[in-house]
Design an enzyme around this catalytic site. Structure first.
Site, PDB file in Angstrom:
ATOM      1  N   ASP A  10      -8.068 -15.366 -22.610  1.00 22.64           N
ATOM      2  CA  ASP A  10      -8.966 -16.462 -22.973  1.00 22.64           C
ATOM      3  C   ASP A  10      -8.177 -17.346 -23.933  1.00 22.64           C
ATOM      4  O   ASP A  10      -7.179 -16.899 -24.531  1.00 22.64           O
ATOM      5  CB  ASP A  10     -10.197 -15.835 -23.653  1.00 22.64           C
ATOM      6  CG  ASP A  10     -11.138 -16.852 -24.243  1.00 22.64           C
ATOM      7  OD1 ASP A  10     -11.405 -16.776 -25.456  1.00 22.64           O
ATOM      8  OD2 ASP A  10     -11.571 -17.759 -23.509  1.00 22.64           O
ATOM      9  N   ASP A  12      -9.526 -20.233 -26.507  1.00 24.84           N
ATOM     10  CA  ASP A  12     -10.090 -20.465 -27.845  1.00 24.84           C
ATOM     11  C   ASP A  12     -10.590 -19.161 -28.471  1.00 24.84           C
ATOM     12  O   ASP A  12     -11.403 -18.470 -27.876  1.00 24.84           O
ATOM     13  CB  ASP A  12     -11.235 -21.484 -27.760  1.00 24.84           C
ATOM     14  CG  ASP A  12     -10.748 -22.854 -27.284  1.00 24.84           C
ATOM     15  OD1 ASP A  12     -11.537 -23.604 -26.720  1.00 24.84           O
ATOM     16  OD2 ASP A  12      -9.549 -23.164 -27.459  1.00 24.84           O
TER      17      ASP A  12
HETATM   18  O1  LIG Z   1     -13.015 -19.409 -25.405  1.00 25.23           O
HETATM   19  P1  LIG Z   1     -12.651 -20.361 -24.276  1.00 25.23           P
HETATM   20  O2  LIG Z   1     -13.312 -19.987 -22.954  1.00 25.23           O
HETATM   21  O3  LIG Z   1     -11.132 -20.549 -24.133  1.00 25.23           O
HETATM   22  O4  LIG Z   1     -13.201 -21.838 -24.706  1.00 25.23           O
HETATM   23  C1  LIG Z   1     -14.427 -21.945 -25.392  1.00 25.23           C
HETATM   24  C2  LIG Z   1     -14.644 -23.425 -25.664  1.00 25.23           C
HETATM   25  O5  LIG Z   1     -14.652 -24.143 -24.484  1.00 25.23           O
HETATM   26  C3  LIG Z   1     -15.968 -23.716 -26.322  1.00 25.23           C
HETATM   27  O6  LIG Z   1     -16.981 -23.026 -25.596  1.00 25.23           O
HETATM   28  C4  LIG Z   1     -18.282 -23.385 -26.072  1.00 25.23           C
HETATM   29  O7  LIG Z   1     -19.206 -22.634 -25.311  1.00 25.23           O
HETATM   30  P2  LIG Z   1     -20.152 -23.390 -24.231  1.00 25.23           P
HETATM   31  O8  LIG Z   1     -19.205 -23.981 -23.161  1.00 25.23           O
HETATM   32  O9  LIG Z   1     -20.890 -24.484 -24.979  1.00 25.23           O
HETATM   33  O10 LIG Z   1     -21.025 -22.305 -23.685  1.00 25.23           O
HETATM   34  C5  LIG Z   1     -18.449 -23.022 -27.559  1.00 25.23           C
HETATM   35  O11 LIG Z   1     -18.351 -21.596 -27.686  1.00 25.23           O
HETATM   36  C6  LIG Z   1     -17.317 -23.638 -28.390  1.00 25.23           C
HETATM   37  O12 LIG Z   1     -17.370 -23.151 -29.710  1.00 25.23           O
HETATM   38  C7  LIG Z   1     -15.967 -23.317 -27.799  1.00 25.23           C
HETATM   39  O13 LIG Z   1     -14.950 -24.052 -28.487  1.00 25.23           O
HETATM   40 MG   LIG Z   2     -12.867 -17.801 -26.500  1.00 23.90          MG
END
Ligand SMILES: O=P(O)(O)OC[C@@H](O)[C@H]1O[C@@H](OP(=O)(O)O)[C@@H](O)[C@@H](O)[C@@H]1O
Ligand SMILES: [Mg+2]
Ligand SMILES: [Zn+2]
Length: 186
Positions: A10, A12
């Site tokens: 993953d 972020d």
């Molecule tokens: O952890 P990965 O998958 O690499 O990326 C997560 C991000 O796209 C964002 O995903 C969002 O979730 P929602 O898309 O709003 O459910 C939130 O959790 C944000 O805080 C986060 O930065």
């Molecule tokens: Mg993540």
């Protein structure tokens, strides 16, 4: 059957710090200490490293694709500066409302990885900080690894982790555990 030497990360909260306000620019993308070096250690141990990331910020119009590309350019450069290589980045630009097949916890991105690399993901390690990361891997037969960076501490506290989930303080600790287990098995 020995699983392929492939690992799915993953983005972020695992490679870089996450933010509840999303990572909206290359400037906001800041590597987690030790993560770039951990990827390089995986490569040196013969692992191909790929990323599977939900990026609903695109659908939410928080940032355009050109910015996502700039963020990934910075991520690749950061890893390559310490001798590592991220072989490919798979991303879902959709929002939950789009009901796409690729947004984790759905396994669409991992199915794409399996087909692109022409391998079964059974026994391949996946690493994430959110439950959805682990769920998408688990349905594909991956070994789920939760890191406590990013949203990981909250994910652990909420529970409901897929069976067999291994928990690590961060990506560097996960790689230590993986490579130590490999050395012990030799
Ligand atoms: O952890 P990965 O998958 O690499 O990326 C997560 C991000 O796209 C964002 O995903 C969002 O979730 P929602 O898309 O709003 O459910 C939130 O959790 C944000 O805080 C986060 O930065
Ligand atoms: Mg993540
Ligand atoms: Zn999608």
């Amino acid at each position: 059957m020995t699983p392929p030497k492939l690992i799915i990360l993953d983005r972020d909260g695992v490679i870089n710090h996450d933010s509840d306000a999303f990572i909206k620019s290359a400037d906001e993308w800041q590597v987690i200490a030790g993560s770039a070096q951990a990827i390089a250690r995986l490569n040196q141990a013969g692992y191909t490293v790929v990323v599977a990331t939900n990026q609903s910020g695109v659908a939410r119009k928080l940032f355009p694709m050109t910015t996502l590309n700039a963020i990934h350019q910075k991520m690749h450069a950061t890893v390559e500066q310490v001798g590592g290589l991220i072989d490919a980045v798979f991303f879902c630009p959709h929002s939950a409302d789009d009901n796409c097949d690729c947004r984790k916890p759905k396994p669409g991105m991992l199915q794409e990885i399996a087909s692109r690399y022409n391998v079964s993901l059974k026994g391949v390690h996946c690493v994430g900080d959110s439950l959805r990361d682990l769920q998408s891997g688990f349905v594909m037969g991956c070994i789920p690894n939760l890191v406590l960076t990013g949203k990981g501490q909250g994910t652990m506290n909420k529970g409901g982790l897929p069976p067999g989930t291994q928990i690590h303080s961060d990506l560097a600790a996960m790689v230590d555990a993986l490579l130590n287990a490999e050395a012990a098995a030799d």
